[in-house]
Structure formats: C-alpha cells, structure tokens
Design a protein around this motif. Structure first.
Motif, mmCIF file in Angstrom:
data_model
loop_
_atom_site.group_PDB
_atom_site.id
_atom_site.type_symbol
_atom_site.label_atom_id
_atom_site.label_comp_id
_atom_site.label_asym_id
_atom_site.label_seq_id
_atom_site.Cartn_x
_atom_site.Cartn_y
_atom_site.Cartn_z
ATOM 1 N N ILE A 106 0.554 -0.834 0.159
ATOM 2 C CA ILE A 106 -0.094 -0.330 0.455
ATOM 3 C C ILE A 106 0.851 1.256 0.049
ATOM 4 C CG2 ILE A 106 -1.583 1.302 1.060
ATOM 5 C CD1 ILE A 106 -2.950 -1.301 0.253
ATOM 6 N N PRO A 107 1.166 1.708 -0.692
ATOM 7 C CA PRO A 107 1.671 3.282 -1.015
ATOM 8 C C PRO A 107 0.663 4.202 -0.308
ATOM 9 C CG PRO A 107 2.012 2.053 -3.170
ATOM 10 C CD PRO A 107 0.710 1.888 -2.736
ATOM 11 N N VAL A 108 1.411 4.836 0.396
ATOM 12 C CA VAL A 108 1.034 5.965 0.877
ATOM 13 C C VAL A 108 1.591 7.724 1.282
ATOM 14 C CG1 VAL A 108 0.213 6.124 3.169
ATOM 15 C CG2 VAL A 108 -0.300 4.479 2.984
ATOM 16 N N TYR A 109 0.898 8.822 0.614
ATOM 17 C CA TYR A 109 1.475 9.989 0.561
ATOM 18 C C TYR A 109 0.206 10.877 0.979
ATOM 19 C CZ TYR A 109 3.862 14.076 -0.455
ATOM 20 O OH TYR A 109 3.683 15.551 -0.656
ATOM 21 N N ASN A 110 0.283 11.025 2.526
ATOM 22 C CA ASN A 110 -0.645 12.189 2.587
ATOM 23 C C ASN A 110 -2.311 12.169 2.667
ATOM 24 O OD1 ASN A 110 1.159 13.774 3.526
ATOM 25 N ND2 ASN A 110 0.723 15.152 1.516
ATOM 26 N N GLU A 111 -2.581 10.557 3.389
ATOM 27 C CA GLU A 111 -3.622 9.919 2.921
ATOM 28 C C GLU A 111 -4.156 9.123 4.423
ATOM 29 O OE1 GLU A 111 -5.227 9.715 -0.149
ATOM 30 O OE2 GLU A 111 -4.176 9.942 -1.064
ATOM 31 N N GLU A 112 -4.299 10.574 5.028
ATOM 32 C CA GLU A 112 -4.980 10.459 6.510
ATOM 33 C C GLU A 112 -5.765 9.837 6.781
ATOM 34 O OE1 GLU A 112 -3.659 13.693 8.656
ATOM 35 O OE2 GLU A 112 -4.964 15.009 7.819
ATOM 36 N N ASP A 113 -6.907 10.381 5.843
ATOM 37 C CA ASP A 113 -8.618 10.540 6.146
ATOM 38 C C ASP A 113 -8.971 9.549 4.753
ATOM 39 O OD1 ASP A 113 -8.910 13.161 7.369
ATOM 40 O OD2 ASP A 113 -8.984 14.524 4.839
ATOM 41 N N ASN A 114 -8.332 8.635 4.352
ATOM 42 C CA ASN A 114 -8.719 7.553 4.295
ATOM 43 C C ASN A 114 -7.718 6.140 4.819
ATOM 44 O OD1 ASN A 114 -9.930 8.274 1.620
ATOM 45 N ND2 ASN A 114 -7.818 8.453 0.545
ATOM 46 N N LEU A 115 -7.050 6.048 5.788
ATOM 47 C CA LEU A 115 -6.186 5.202 6.375
ATOM 48 C C LEU A 115 -7.307 4.384 6.730
ATOM 49 C CD1 LEU A 115 -2.932 6.720 7.009
ATOM 50 C CD2 LEU A 115 -3.643 4.620 5.275
ATOM 51 N N LEU A 116 -8.160 4.817 7.675
ATOM 52 C CA LEU A 116 -9.456 3.605 8.471
ATOM 53 C C LEU A 116 -9.778 3.148 7.777
ATOM 54 C CD1 LEU A 116 -9.538 6.203 11.282
ATOM 55 C CD2 LEU A 116 -8.439 4.349 11.278
ATOM 56 N N ARG A 117 -10.770 3.728 6.977
ATOM 57 C CA ARG A 117 -11.518 3.274 5.987
ATOM 58 C C ARG A 117 -10.693 1.975 4.938
ATOM 59 N NH1 ARG A 117 -13.920 4.157 0.991
ATOM 60 N NH2 ARG A 117 -12.199 6.152 0.926
ATOM 61 N N LEU A 118 -9.745 2.450 4.993
ATOM 62 C CA LEU A 118 -8.650 1.104 4.282
ATOM 63 C C LEU A 118 -8.246 0.117 5.007
ATOM 64 C CD1 LEU A 118 -7.127 0.361 1.622
ATOM 65 C CD2 LEU A 118 -5.171 1.636 3.260
ATOM 66 N N GLU A 119 -7.958 0.524 6.402
ATOM 67 C CA GLU A 119 -8.287 -0.929 7.140
ATOM 68 C C GLU A 119 -8.875 -1.864 7.169
ATOM 69 O OE1 GLU A 119 -7.052 -1.711 12.314
ATOM 70 O OE2 GLU A 119 -8.318 0.379 11.716
ATOM 71 N N LYS A 120 -10.259 -0.795 7.656
ATOM 72 C CA LYS A 120 -11.881 -2.097 7.601
ATOM 73 C C LYS A 120 -12.236 -2.911 6.589
ATOM 74 C CE LYS A 120 -16.529 -1.777 8.305
ATOM 75 N NZ LYS A 120 -17.707 -0.373 8.266
ATOM 76 N N GLU A 121 -11.616 -1.649 5.415
ATOM 77 C CA GLU A 121 -12.040 -3.044 3.936
ATOM 78 C C GLU A 121 -10.423 -4.067 3.560
ATOM 79 O OE1 GLU A 121 -13.804 -2.756 1.804
ATOM 80 O OE2 GLU A 121 -14.980 -1.549 3.184
ATOM 81 N N LEU A 122 -9.152 -4.184 4.163
ATOM 82 C CA LEU A 122 -8.368 -4.723 4.205
ATOM 83 C C LEU A 122 -8.451 -6.400 4.661
ATOM 84 C CD1 LEU A 122 -5.289 -2.674 3.462
ATOM 85 C CD2 LEU A 122 -5.943 -4.184 2.120
ATOM 86 N N LEU A 123 -9.232 -5.756 6.334
ATOM 87 C CA LEU A 123 -9.509 -6.839 6.762
ATOM 88 C C LEU A 123 -10.140 -7.481 6.531
ATOM 89 C CD1 LEU A 123 -9.066 -5.092 10.701
ATOM 90 C CD2 LEU A 123 -7.729 -6.971 10.141
ATOM 91 N N LEU A 124 -10.814 -7.055 6.197
ATOM 92 C CA LEU A 124 -12.704 -7.958 5.479
ATOM 93 C C LEU A 124 -12.039 -8.751 4.193
ATOM 94 C CD1 LEU A 124 -15.345 -5.344 5.054
ATOM 95 C CD2 LEU A 124 -15.322 -6.967 6.771
ATOM 96 N N TYR A 125 -10.806 -8.177 3.680
ATOM 97 C CA TYR A 125 -10.937 -8.893 2.347
ATOM 98 C C TYR A 125 -9.524 -10.328 3.068
ATOM 99 C CZ TYR A 125 -7.676 -10.766 -0.973
ATOM 100 O OH TYR A 125 -7.038 -11.165 -2.034
ATOM 101 N N LEU A 126 -8.934 -9.919 3.533
ATOM 102 C CA LEU A 126 -8.163 -10.502 4.817
ATOM 103 C C LEU A 126 -8.426 -11.712 5.077
ATOM 104 C CD1 LEU A 126 -5.243 -8.747 6.664
ATOM 105 C CD2 LEU A 126 -5.142 -10.020 4.252
ATOM 106 N N GLU A 127 -10.305 -11.815 5.569
ATOM 107 C CA GLU A 127 -11.098 -13.080 5.599
ATOM 108 C C GLU A 127 -11.686 -13.988 4.641
ATOM 109 O OE1 GLU A 127 -14.572 -11.288 8.057
ATOM 110 O OE2 GLU A 127 -13.296 -10.814 9.713
ATOM 111 N N ILE A 128 -11.318 -13.533 3.082
ATOM 112 C CA ILE A 128 -11.697 -13.939 2.212
ATOM 113 C C ILE A 128 -10.873 -14.408 0.902
ATOM 114 C CG2 ILE A 128 -14.180 -12.924 2.748
ATOM 115 C CD1 ILE A 128 -13.470 -11.290 0.003
ATOM 116 N N ALA A 129 -9.661 -14.057 2.081
ATOM 117 C CA ALA A 129 -8.497 -13.918 -0.120
ATOM 118 C C ALA A 129 -7.969 -15.148 -0.132
ATOM 119 C CB ALA A 129 -6.892 -12.957 0.795
#
Length: 238
Positions: A9-32
């Motif tokens: 996950i490349p990140v550059y000044n994405e503070e407003d997206n990261l918590l939502r991204l965490e949630k989506e990634l955790l959901l994905y890890l369950e079905i990967a």
C-alpha cells in the motif's frame, strides 16, 4: 504464520483514508484466496499518515510498514515494497480505495497461469480530464511497449515476486510493470475490476504526470529494452 501474498500500500498524505482502508483490508483478509499480509510504504507523508499507520500495525499482526524520510514517488514506493516482500506473490493497491481489495481474488484466480495479472478499470468514476489524460497516456505506452494492456495505470495488480524483484527500476516504473514482465519472458493478463470515486484526500497526479510525463518515460523504456539483459542458465556446476 506462513503468508503467500503481500499487499503493498503506497501512502502519501492519505490520513483521511487510512482507517477506512484498514477496515476494507481486514474484510478482504478474511476471504482472501491466498494467506495474505499488508505492507504499508509511507512515501514521506507530511500529514498524520505515519502515526495512523503505526496504530493500525500495532493492532493487526498481519500489517507491517516501512517509511521513507522524504517523498520519493510511487515508483520508489513500489520498489521498496518489492525489496521488502518475502512471499511468493506480491500485489499493490492505492490507499484511496478507488479499487477494492476484494477484487484481488479475481486476479489471484489467474496467477497460476500468468506471471502478472492487472486490473482494468471499468465505468471509471473520475473526472473527464483525468480519464482523457489517462487514455492518452495508455495509447502512447501501448504503442511503444506493445504489451497489449489497456489500463496499466490501474492500481490493482498481482505478480510473482521473483519477477517483481528482477524489474529494472526507474521513475515512472508503475506504468510499465506488464511490459517489464514480458521482457523477462513472463505471461500477463488483464481482468476487468470495479472502480469507485475518491471519497477523501486529493489525487497526487495531474495533467503533467498523467500524460506528458508518461510520454517521455516511453523513450526511457525503449532505451532500457534495447539494453536489457535477460538470460537463462541451462546447466551449472557450482
């Protein structure tokens, strides 16, 4: 724990997206389809991205990070991600969530047959200028590289890590990943994936680095292709 797939996950000044991204990634890890882990590459962010990334990694054992001292650009972030990957497969997705981690399963379903599988954004939710400049850049690149790909800028890809680590690196690399796998004798495929509007933060790419910059990079690619060394050892006694 044995992981098979690393998501960069490349990140550059994405503070407003990261918590939502965490949630989506955790959901994905369950079905990967493959046992997966996450590697954030903080590309010298000047906002609170690093603080948030560290908090995310502290509460999720499958999440790790590296952080640059200063901003170096997307290609450098991907190179670092490839360098630090120790799984058989590696992929990446942008932190703005304009593509979905769930679509990694679509790409992974083809990775046994191909060495790189890339998404192709359908029904893009971008501005007209962004879509036109991207289309122009893709046309130039396709003409120069003859890789047959319609959307190499799609920020959703999966490839074999040994191919990723052998890619010659330069700024603008992210537009040429399929062509560079072809240079190694690999096989590539594109798969349609969903696309979503950006809900937070700002795009890091403007007209220059979507159209004029990629056109110049095509000439760099042609020079590199001419000089590229690729060999296969048929026998050894070492």
């Amino acid at each position: 724990m044995h992981f098979q797939f690393t998501i960069i996950i490349p990140v550059y000044n994405e503070e407003d997206n990261l918590l939502r991204l965490e949630k989506e990634l955790l959901l994905y890890l369950e079905i990967a389809n493959k046992k997966s882990k996450v590697l954030f590459v903080n590309d010298g962010s000047s906002d609170k991205s690093q603080e948030i990334i560290e908090a995310i990694c502290s509460r999720n054992p499958a999440f790790t990070f590296i952080s640059f001292k200063v901003n170096k650009g997307l290609s450098a972030a991907l190179k670092a991600g490839f360098d630090f990957t120790n799984t058989e497969l590696v992929g990446y997705i942008d932190s703005d969530l304009q593509t979905s981690p769930k679509d990694f399963n679509l790409l992974l379903s083809h990775i046994n047959t191909f060495d790189l599988v890339t998404g192709m954004r359908t029904n893009r939710k971008d501005s007209l200028l962004k879509k036109l400049s991207s289309k122009t850049a893709n046309s130039f690149r396709k003409l120069f590289t003859k890789d047959g790909m319609d959307d190499t800028n799609c920020p959703l890809k999966v490839l074999r890590t040994d191919y990723a680590k052998n890619i010659p690196m330069f700024n603008g690399l992210h537009r040429f990943l399929p062509a560079m796998v072809l240079l190694q004798g690999g096989k590539i495929k594109q798969i349609p994936v969903k696309h979503f509007p950006r809900l937070a933060g700002d795009s890091k790419f403007g007209f220059w680095n979507r159209s004029i910059g990629p056109f110049i990079d095509c000439f760099v690619f042609l020079w590199m292709k001419k000089k590229y060394i690729n060999y296969t050892v048929s026998k050894q006694n070492i």
